[in-house]
Enzyme design. Structure first.
Site, mmCIF file in Angstrom:
data_model
loop_
_atom_site.group_PDB
_atom_site.id
_atom_site.type_symbol
_atom_site.label_atom_id
_atom_site.label_comp_id
_atom_site.label_asym_id
_atom_site.label_seq_id
_atom_site.Cartn_x
_atom_site.Cartn_y
_atom_site.Cartn_z
ATOM 1 N N ARG A 158 0.776 -1.408 0.136
ATOM 2 C CA ARG A 158 -0.076 0.066 0.088
ATOM 3 C C ARG A 158 0.868 1.176 0.035
ATOM 4 O O ARG A 158 0.615 2.397 0.705
ATOM 5 C CB ARG A 158 -0.995 -0.035 1.261
ATOM 6 C CG ARG A 158 -2.030 -1.151 1.220
ATOM 7 C CD ARG A 158 -3.071 -0.786 1.967
ATOM 8 N NE ARG A 158 -3.090 -0.405 3.477
ATOM 9 C CZ ARG A 158 -2.893 -1.490 4.244
ATOM 10 N NH1 ARG A 158 -3.130 -2.785 4.065
ATOM 11 N NH2 ARG A 158 -2.733 -1.192 5.522
ATOM 12 N N ASP A 190 -2.720 4.003 4.079
ATOM 13 C CA ASP A 190 -2.590 3.794 2.821
ATOM 14 C C ASP A 190 -2.068 4.838 2.144
ATOM 15 O O ASP A 190 -2.548 5.904 1.951
ATOM 16 C CB ASP A 190 -3.910 3.555 2.215
ATOM 17 C CG ASP A 190 -4.022 2.823 0.682
ATOM 18 O OD1 ASP A 190 -3.085 2.917 -0.037
ATOM 19 O OD2 ASP A 190 -5.171 2.315 0.189
ATOM 20 N N ARG A 192 -0.732 4.899 -1.122
ATOM 21 C CA ARG A 192 -0.851 4.719 -2.433
ATOM 22 C C ARG A 192 -1.502 5.990 -3.270
ATOM 23 O O ARG A 192 -2.250 6.886 -2.781
ATOM 24 C CB ARG A 192 -1.566 3.847 -3.069
ATOM 25 C CG ARG A 192 -1.000 2.353 -2.642
ATOM 26 C CD ARG A 192 -1.895 1.170 -3.221
ATOM 27 N NE ARG A 192 -3.127 1.102 -1.927
ATOM 28 C CZ ARG A 192 -3.989 0.069 -2.045
ATOM 29 N NH1 ARG A 192 -3.920 -0.998 -2.925
ATOM 30 N NH2 ARG A 192 -5.032 0.162 -1.285
ATOM 31 N N LYS A 218 -9.958 4.420 -4.525
ATOM 32 C CA LYS A 218 -9.175 4.340 -5.675
ATOM 33 C C LYS A 218 -10.252 5.072 -6.803
ATOM 34 O O LYS A 218 -9.542 5.804 -7.535
ATOM 35 C CB LYS A 218 -9.179 2.914 -6.133
ATOM 36 C CG LYS A 218 -8.266 2.518 -7.340
ATOM 37 C CD LYS A 218 -8.288 1.086 -7.519
ATOM 38 C CE LYS A 218 -7.315 0.385 -6.501
ATOM 39 N NZ LYS A 218 -7.176 -1.272 -6.705
#
Length: 268
Positions: A158, A190, A192, A218
């Site tokens: 992540r 997270d 990302r 996302k």
């Protein structure tokens, strides 16, 4: 694209092989031995889409690559004949991948999976997560539909990297959940960043997306970066005794969308 998010499509950039280290010659040139040719003879070969200039000196020759070698190739897999295309991210030094099958133009939304690297799950078959099962299921579904794209991002753990991820596993072995383990190590739950995925999707010509994901963040990030997410399709696979608590924590604390009934079942 700004300096914070600069990618170079290896399909479009010149790729030069540094043969000097391997062959002990000047950069971009290597010497190989061939059967005898007349001194001074020269050959130019463009038969495979890449041009080479060959000049013969007595019984050996020098070869210099003149053309561009795109990082774009056929990739036959158990799930169909994909194409693999590599994108280089200057800010991190990472190479990301787009696997495509069929026509990316539509008209229907293109089936897309944006998958973050997971060495333990994708390569070693770890049951601590559902990553390996999701990767395989996404490729299988793209093949069944007949066209689609899998974007493979080098965002291990992540986004915290492999070393920190295994440290987080150590803390999870001692009772922390997947979110608290990251926080205890001083990392975000997270980390990302899907801006790079947005750039890749645009580069391969995808407009409307049917996104395979359980992760609302996302969808939010991709949408904020200009991706038209027309439809979301859940991807619940690989649920088992070893990862049930991990997945439950992602649902309860990170907002992932997995039905309670799915968490109670074992998915193969």
């Amino acid at each position: 694209v700004g300096s914070e998010m600069c990618i170079r499509d290896r399909h479009a950039c010149s790729v030069r092989q540094d043969w000097a280290r391997a062959a002990g010659c000047e950069r971009g040139r290597r010497r190989v031995h061939l059967p005898h040719q007349e001194p001074g003879a020269a050959v130019r070969d463009c038969s495979k889409g890449v041009c080479y200039s060959m000049s013969f000196v007595a019984s050996d020759m020098s070869v210099t690559e003149l053309g561009e070698v795109p990082a774009d190739a056929r990739l036959p897999t158990d799930y169909g004949n994909f194409r693999i295309r590599v994108f280089h991210e200057d800010s991190t030094g990472f190479d990301h991948v787009a696997l495509t099958l069929g026509d990316m133009a539509g008209p229907d939304p293109v089936l897309v999976r944006v998958h973050s690297e997971c060495l333990t799950g994708d390569a070693f078959g770890s049951l601590r997560c559902d990553c390996g099962a999701q990767l395989e299921a996404a490729m299988r579904q793209i093949h069944e539909v007949g066209w689609g794209c899998l974007v493979y991002l080098r965002q291990e753990g992540r986004g915290i990297g492999l070393h920190a991820k295994i440290q987080a596993y150590n803390l999870q072995d001692r009772g922390a959940d997947t979110m608290d383990a990251n926080l205890l190590l001083g990392h975000p739950a997270d980390a990302r960043d899907y801006r790079i995925a947005s750039e890749i999707l645009r580069a391969v010509g995808i407009n409307g997306v049917c996104l395979l994901t359980n992760n609302p963040d996302k969808i939010r990030q991709l949408s904020e970066n200009g991706v038209n997410v027309v439809q979301k399709m859940p991807l619940v696979v690989g649920v088992g005794e070893e990862n049930r608590e991990y997945l439950a924590a992602k649902v309860d604390r990170m907002g992932h969308e997995i039905d309670e009934d799915d968490l109670s079942l074992i998915h193969i």
